[in-house]
Design a protein around this motif. Structure first.
Motif, PDB file in Angstrom:
ATOM      1  N   GLU A  18      51.014  69.780 -12.156  1.00  0.00           N
ATOM      2  CA  GLU A  18      49.672  69.214 -12.014  1.00  0.00           C
ATOM      3  C   GLU A  18      49.762  67.827 -11.386  1.00  0.00           C
ATOM      4  O   GLU A  18      50.817  67.186 -11.392  1.00  0.00           O
ATOM      5  CB  GLU A  18      49.011  69.120 -13.392  1.00  0.00           C
ATOM      6  CG  GLU A  18      48.709  70.458 -14.012  1.00  0.00           C
ATOM      7  CD  GLU A  18      47.658  71.211 -13.215  1.00  0.00           C
ATOM      8  OE1 GLU A  18      46.687  70.600 -12.753  1.00  0.00           O
ATOM      9  OE2 GLU A  18      47.843  72.428 -13.042  1.00  0.00           O
ATOM     10  N   LEU A  19      48.624  67.341 -10.889  1.00  0.00           N
ATOM     11  CA  LEU A  19      48.579  65.985 -10.354  1.00  0.00           C
ATOM     12  C   LEU A  19      48.800  64.980 -11.471  1.00  0.00           C
ATOM     13  O   LEU A  19      48.307  65.164 -12.582  1.00  0.00           O
ATOM     14  CB  LEU A  19      47.225  65.735  -9.683  1.00  0.00           C
ATOM     15  CG  LEU A  19      46.954  66.548  -8.427  1.00  0.00           C
ATOM     16  CD1 LEU A  19      45.531  66.298  -7.965  1.00  0.00           C
ATOM     17  CD2 LEU A  19      47.918  66.178  -7.336  1.00  0.00           C
ATOM     18  N   LYS A  20      49.516  63.924 -11.173  1.00  0.00           N
ATOM     19  CA  LYS A  20      49.848  62.950 -12.196  1.00  0.00           C
ATOM     20  C   LYS A  20      48.988  61.702 -12.031  1.00  0.00           C
ATOM     21  O   LYS A  20      49.494  60.603 -11.865  1.00  0.00           O
ATOM     22  CB  LYS A  20      51.320  62.615 -12.126  1.00  0.00           C
ATOM     23  CG  LYS A  20      52.166  63.812 -12.430  1.00  0.00           C
ATOM     24  CD  LYS A  20      53.608  63.520 -12.389  1.00  0.00           C
ATOM     25  CE  LYS A  20      54.304  64.799 -12.809  1.00  0.00           C
ATOM     26  NZ  LYS A  20      55.565  65.015 -12.317  1.00  0.00           N
ATOM     27  N   THR A  21      47.680  61.886 -12.092  1.00  0.00           N
ATOM     28  CA  THR A  21      46.767  60.757 -12.012  1.00  0.00           C
ATOM     29  C   THR A  21      45.602  61.006 -12.954  1.00  0.00           C
ATOM     30  O   THR A  21      45.202  62.134 -13.184  1.00  0.00           O
ATOM     31  CB  THR A  21      46.246  60.551 -10.573  1.00  0.00           C
ATOM     32  OG1 THR A  21      45.363  59.461 -10.565  1.00  0.00           O
ATOM     33  CG2 THR A  21      45.560  61.781 -10.045  1.00  0.00           C
ATOM     34  N   LYS A  22      45.075  59.928 -13.516  1.00  0.00           N
ATOM     35  CA  LYS A  22      43.932  60.053 -14.407  1.00  0.00           C
ATOM     36  C   LYS A  22      42.626  59.794 -13.655  1.00  0.00           C
ATOM     37  O   LYS A  22      41.571  60.158 -14.116  1.00  0.00           O
ATOM     38  CB  LYS A  22      44.068  59.077 -15.565  1.00  0.00           C
ATOM     39  CG  LYS A  22      45.227  59.431 -16.475  1.00  0.00           C
ATOM     40  CD  LYS A  22      45.336  58.464 -17.602  1.00  0.00           C
ATOM     41  CE  LYS A  22      46.561  58.822 -18.454  1.00  0.00           C
ATOM     42  NZ  LYS A  22      46.750  57.891 -19.530  1.00  0.00           N
ATOM     43  N   ALA A  23      42.717  59.137 -12.529  1.00  0.00           N
ATOM     44  CA  ALA A  23      41.524  58.820 -11.737  1.00  0.00           C
ATOM     45  C   ALA A  23      41.079  60.061 -10.972  1.00  0.00           C
ATOM     46  O   ALA A  23      41.905  60.875 -10.558  1.00  0.00           O
ATOM     47  CB  ALA A  23      41.837  57.700 -10.758  1.00  0.00           C
ATOM     48  N   LEU A  64      39.871  62.383  -7.966  1.00  0.00           N
ATOM     49  CA  LEU A  64      40.238  62.381  -6.558  1.00  0.00           C
ATOM     50  C   LEU A  64      39.069  61.889  -5.723  1.00  0.00           C
ATOM     51  O   LEU A  64      37.914  62.151  -6.020  1.00  0.00           O
ATOM     52  CB  LEU A  64      40.613  63.798  -6.117  1.00  0.00           C
ATOM     53  CG  LEU A  64      41.859  64.384  -6.763  1.00  0.00           C
ATOM     54  CD1 LEU A  64      42.036  65.823  -6.305  1.00  0.00           C
ATOM     55  CD2 LEU A  64      43.082  63.576  -6.392  1.00  0.00           C
ATOM     56  N   SER A  65      39.387  61.183  -4.672  1.00  0.00           N
ATOM     57  CA  SER A  65      38.331  60.712  -3.775  1.00  0.00           C
ATOM     58  C   SER A  65      38.648  61.198  -2.367  1.00  0.00           C
ATOM     59  O   SER A  65      39.781  61.536  -2.047  1.00  0.00           O
ATOM     60  CB  SER A  65      38.245  59.192  -3.793  1.00  0.00           C
ATOM     61  OG  SER A  65      39.423  58.630  -3.262  1.00  0.00           O
TER      62      SER A  65
END
Length: 133
Positions: free
Chosen positions: A17-22, A24-25
């Protein structure tokens, strides 16, 4: 030769999975580049836009008089109608280059008369409001 995948029929997959909490933009990628500047409008487009603005100004003057309850003289009504017809038909309301700019739609005196009509409407529309007070 076209590109051949080593694993046919199996699309691209992500192993983790993507490792970001923000969230996506869409700021990245191709859309992040500024848009290419618009080419300057052609002289024909500028001329059409000027004709459209002139016709709108004539219509606004007539409409403002009607809304304010100001009666324009017969000559002023004929002036607005004939100038509108000439701008629609010929693209300009005068033929003599000595009377106005070659790229203009109204001669100098026609522009002055249009301003006088608009001022007359404003002045007469303001008078009844002052008299009521």
């Amino acid at each position: 030769m076209a590109f051949k995948s080593k694993t046919p029929g199996k699309g691209l997959t992500r192993k983790s999975e993507l490792k970001t909490k923000a969230p996506l933009s869409s700021r990245g990628g191709l859309s992040a580049r500024p848009a290419a500047p618009k080419p300057p409008p052609s002289p024909h487009d500028e001329k059409k836009a000027l004709q459209k603005r002139t016709l709108r100004a004539l219509e606004r003057a007539k409409k403002a008089a009607a809304e304010a309850g100001v009666d324009l003289s017969e000559w002023e009504n004929d002036f607005i109608d004939s100038v509108s017809d000439r701008v629609k038909t010929y693209g300009r309301a005068f033929a003599d280059p000595d009377k106005g700019a070659m790229n203009g739609t109204l001669s100098l005196l026609q522009g002055v008369k249009l301003r006088e009509i608009r001022q007359k409407v404003k002045a007469r529309a303001a008078k009844p409001a002052e008299e009521e007070d």
